[in-house]
Write a protein that holds these residues in place. Structure first.
Motif, PDB file in Angstrom:
ATOM      1  N   ALA A 195      79.154  67.854  73.802  1.00 20.16           N
ATOM      2  CA  ALA A 195      79.708  69.190  73.578  1.00 20.16           C
ATOM      3  C   ALA A 195      78.756  70.269  74.097  1.00 20.16           C
ATOM      4  N   ARG A 196      77.462  70.111  73.835  1.00 24.44           N
ATOM      5  CA  ARG A 196      76.483  71.097  74.333  1.00 24.44           C
ATOM      6  C   ARG A 196      76.547  71.194  75.852  1.00 24.44           C
ATOM      7  N   ALA A 197      76.580  70.041  76.515  1.00 26.70           N
ATOM      8  CA  ALA A 197      76.618  70.035  77.977  1.00 26.70           C
ATOM      9  C   ALA A 197      77.889  70.693  78.499  1.00 26.70           C
ATOM     10  N   MET A 198      79.018  70.389  77.876  1.00 24.55           N
ATOM     11  CA  MET A 198      80.283  70.968  78.340  1.00 24.55           C
ATOM     12  C   MET A 198      80.319  72.476  78.091  1.00 24.55           C
ATOM     13  N   ARG A 199      79.722  72.921  76.995  1.00 27.63           N
ATOM     14  CA  ARG A 199      79.687  74.359  76.718  1.00 27.63           C
ATOM     15  C   ARG A 199      78.713  75.088  77.632  1.00 27.63           C
ATOM     16  N   MET A 200      77.730  74.395  78.187  1.00 30.64           N
ATOM     17  CA  MET A 200      76.870  75.009  79.195  1.00 30.64           C
ATOM     18  C   MET A 200      77.678  75.386  80.435  1.00 30.64           C
ATOM     19  N   PHE A 201      78.740  74.620  80.668  1.00 28.69           N
ATOM     20  CA  PHE A 201      79.639  74.931  81.795  1.00 28.69           C
ATOM     21  C   PHE A 201      80.594  76.055  81.432  1.00 28.69           C
ATOM     22  N   ASP A 202      81.165  76.003  80.209  1.00 28.01           N
ATOM     23  CA  ASP A 202      82.171  76.985  79.802  1.00 28.01           C
ATOM     24  C   ASP A 202      82.180  77.085  78.280  1.00 28.01           C
ATOM     25  N   LYS A 203      81.702  78.217  77.775  1.00 34.57           N
ATOM     26  CA  LYS A 203      81.637  78.411  76.321  1.00 34.57           C
ATOM     27  C   LYS A 203      83.007  78.542  75.670  1.00 34.57           C
ATOM     28  N   SER A 204      84.050  78.794  76.458  1.00 36.03           N
ATOM     29  CA  SER A 204      85.384  79.042  75.892  1.00 36.03           C
ATOM     30  C   SER A 204      86.208  77.773  75.721  1.00 36.03           C
ATOM     31  N   LEU A 205      85.661  76.600  76.059  1.00 33.84           N
ATOM     32  CA  LEU A 205      86.400  75.355  75.884  1.00 33.84           C
ATOM     33  C   LEU A 205      86.723  75.123  74.407  1.00 33.84           C
ATOM     34  N   GLU A 206      87.850  74.437  74.151  1.00 33.49           N
ATOM     35  CA  GLU A 206      88.169  73.962  72.809  1.00 33.49           C
ATOM     36  C   GLU A 206      87.871  72.473  72.770  1.00 33.49           C
ATOM     37  N   LEU A 207      86.906  72.098  71.940  1.00 32.27           N
ATOM     38  CA  LEU A 207      86.446  70.716  71.895  1.00 32.27           C
ATOM     39  C   LEU A 207      86.872  70.061  70.587  1.00 32.27           C
ATOM     40  N   ILE A 208      87.358  68.813  70.711  1.00 29.90           N
ATOM     41  CA  ILE A 208      87.885  68.069  69.564  1.00 29.90           C
ATOM     42  C   ILE A 208      87.017  66.838  69.359  1.00 29.90           C
ATOM     43  N   VAL A 209      86.397  66.745  68.190  1.00 31.11           N
ATOM     44  CA  VAL A 209      85.539  65.612  67.865  1.00 31.11           C
ATOM     45  C   VAL A 209      86.346  64.585  67.070  1.00 31.11           C
ATOM     46  N   CYS A 210      85.977  63.313  67.179  1.00 29.78           N
ATOM     47  CA  CYS A 210      86.734  62.246  66.518  1.00 29.78           C
ATOM     48  C   CYS A 210      86.497  62.235  65.013  1.00 29.78           C
ATOM     49  N   GLY A 211      87.581  62.302  64.246  1.00 27.33           N
ATOM     50  CA  GLY A 211      87.543  62.022  62.825  1.00 27.33           C
ATOM     51  C   GLY A 211      87.963  60.587  62.591  1.00 27.33           C
ATOM     52  N   SER A 212      88.471  60.305  61.408  1.00 28.30           N
ATOM     53  CA  SER A 212      88.838  58.937  61.048  1.00 28.30           C
ATOM     54  C   SER A 212      90.126  58.495  61.728  1.00 28.30           C
ATOM     55  N   SER A 213      90.172  57.207  62.083  1.00 32.86           N
ATOM     56  CA  SER A 213      91.376  56.634  62.679  1.00 32.86           C
ATOM     57  C   SER A 213      92.510  56.560  61.676  1.00 32.86           C
ATOM     58  N   ASN A 214      92.181  56.442  60.402  1.00 33.87           N
ATOM     59  CA  ASN A 214      93.166  56.525  59.326  1.00 33.87           C
ATOM     60  C   ASN A 214      92.408  56.662  58.007  1.00 33.87           C
TER      61      ASN A 214
END
Length: 503
Positions: A195-214
């Motif tokens: 996420a840090r690396a991707m935000r270095m490219f574009d701070k306005s991205l919407e990033l989704i982190v993995c929660g539980s599969s169920n």
């Protein structure tokens, strides 16, 4: 039997994010090949995409489609799906024990999204790969030009960047079935660094982190807490997944599963608040419920392929649940839950869109048709845009293994102030009794019923097929009346309804 509902114009939950009506396409089974893509089909366009499927998807007004996985993404090399088709490699997909031709990649998917009128939600591989591949993929997709990866995109035929804003940081990394499965600390650190690396490219991205599969995972809900402690300052959403099954052929208990869904959302929302407080953050993180649907009908028939007993077939029939009328009710209940939880659920994706546990089915070289669950999804997506109402519902109920009191009448309400429309979605869980329902409207002024759709069927197991596509379909209702600020409607046993009021 009677139920009452009170709706006041000033008592609202949240503006519904349109993306709660999103969908999902994975390189799995026939979702892509002979699903959306079949160049030899009579309706195929110049890009090889099936026109009959395109029309069914366009009617749904799908706001966003998640791609390319799913379990598939955790061993996927995105570079395999770019460049001349004849030069793309065939790979073995370990997730579903099939082979992948890579005839469809990000270019073809992006063009299809433009045709059907939806946005892309792309997933990066954090199973077998990591930060470097993610940042390169992002550069390829979103950079205008003048760099290695963006210039390669231009060479491959796409001059303008796609400017994709939504990115999933892997998929179901809590699951031991996942290629590259990690524990919560391992994944949390990797996701944060990505996420840090991707935000270095574009701070306005919407990033989704993995929660539980169920919510039955042994690591739940500690997984959410630990992952968010690593990533909270760098992501916008945490993903949840849940599938619904009636394995015991117990309809009342099956339809009570929406309580389990509601508790799942409530628990993760509380965990988000806990981490926010611990970090003393002003940021908000929301839920992306980016895999949900009924899934159990096809389990037995899929075992031969999934167990590796059929070699490595390309695009075999997998997870092809044939949905019945009973599933209409369950899908209606799920969508009602998302509407009522619209303050925390901002993205949701029905899994999947075509052929694979999907509202749309196709035959290779033949027709495409709407499965039974297409219709509640259609009504919610097309008419459920606006503000979710805080309703006060009183209904008789029954006990399930999920809750001591499950109301027979389940209802959500949406106020679209710009269009001057009020829409109610209602489900009757009772097996044998009609329930006369009265909805008191306060603060809305005068209005009239302009649309009333009803779905019922004497056989809970009735399905739609290629030759009988309208066996389970909505019909116009005629019993909804509005007078003196009160909407009255009778809900037949085991029924789904939509009532729209022009204010």
């Amino acid at each position: 039997m009677k139920a009452t509902v009170k709706a006041h114009k000033d008592y609202t939950i949240s503006r519904i994010d349109d993306r709660v009506y999103g969908a999902f396409l994975e390189h799995l089974g026939r979702a892509v090949y002979t699903g959306i893509y079949e160049p030899d089909h009579p309706t195929a366009d110049a890009d090889g995409m099936r026109g009959d499927v395109t029309e069914l998807v366009q009617a749904l007004n799908v706001p966003v489609v998640r791609y390319p996985g799913g379990n598939f993404v955790s061993a996927y090399n995105w570079e395999d799906g770019i460049g001349p088709r004849e030069e793309r490699p065939v790979r073995l997909d370990l997730a579903w024990h099939t082979s992948e031709s890579n005839a469809v990649g990000v270019h073809e998917f992006a063009d299809w999204c433009a045709t059907v009128g939806t946005e892309m939600m792309l997933a990066v591989n954090l199973g077998s790969r990591g930060v470097d591949e993610a940042r390169n993929f992002l550069e390829y997709v979103n950079h205008p030009g003048g760099s290695y990866w963006s210039d390669l995109r231009i060479k491959n035929g796409r001059k303008e960047p796609w400017n994709v804003k939504m990115w999933c940081l892997g998929n179901e990394m809590d699951g031991p079935w996942q290629v590259g499965h990690k524990d919560a600390n391992e994944y949390g650190k990797l996701a944060a660094n990505t996420a840090r690396a991707m935000r270095m490219f574009d701070k306005s991205l919407e990033l989704i982190v993995c929660g539980s599969s169920n919510s039955d995972m042994p690591s739940y809900p500690d997984w959410e807490r630990i992952v968010l402690e690593h990533t909270y300052d760098h992501v916008d959403h945490i993903s949840l997944h849940m599938y619904f099954a009636n394995r015991e052929d117990d309809t009342p208990n099956y339809l009570g599963l929406s309580h389990k869904l509601d508790r799942y959302i409530e628990t993760v929302a509380a965990t988000i608040k806990q981490v926010k407080a611990k970090k003393k953050s002003r940021r908000d993180v929301y839920i992306s419920f980016d895999e949900w649907n009924v899934w159990y009908h096809s389990n037995k028939q899929d075992r031969k392929i999934l167990d590796g007993n059929d070699g490595w077939p390309h695009a075999p029939g997998l997870l092809e649940d044939i949905y019945n009328f009973e599933d209409v009710l369950m899908v209606g209940l799920i969508l009602n839950t998302f509407i009522r939880r619209s303050d925390v659920v901002k993205i949701a994706c029905i899994a999947q869109l075509v052929n694979v546990i999907a509202p749309i089915m196709t035959e290779k070289g033949g027709p495409a048709w709407a499965q039974t669950i297409y219709y509640p999804y259609y009504f919610a997506s097309v008419y459920g845009r606006g503000t979710a109402m805080q309703l006060l519902t009183s209904s008789p109920g029954y006990e399930t293994t999920h809750a001591a009191e499950t109301p027979y009448v389940d209802v959500s309400g949406v106020h679209n102030e710009e269009e001057g429309m009020l829409t109610f979605f209602l489900v009757n869980r009772h097996a044998s009794a009609s329930i006369d329902t009265e909805v008191t409207l306060e603060g809305f002024g005068d209005g009239s019923v302009v649309d009333h759709q009803v779905m019922t069927h004497p056989d809970l197991k009735a399905v739609n097929t290629a030759t009988n596509q309208q066996e389970v379909a909505p019909r116009k209702g005629d019993g909804a009346k509005l007078a003196g600020g009160k909407l009255t409607v009778s809900l037949p046993p085991y029924s789904y309804q939509m009532v729209r009021i022009k204010l």
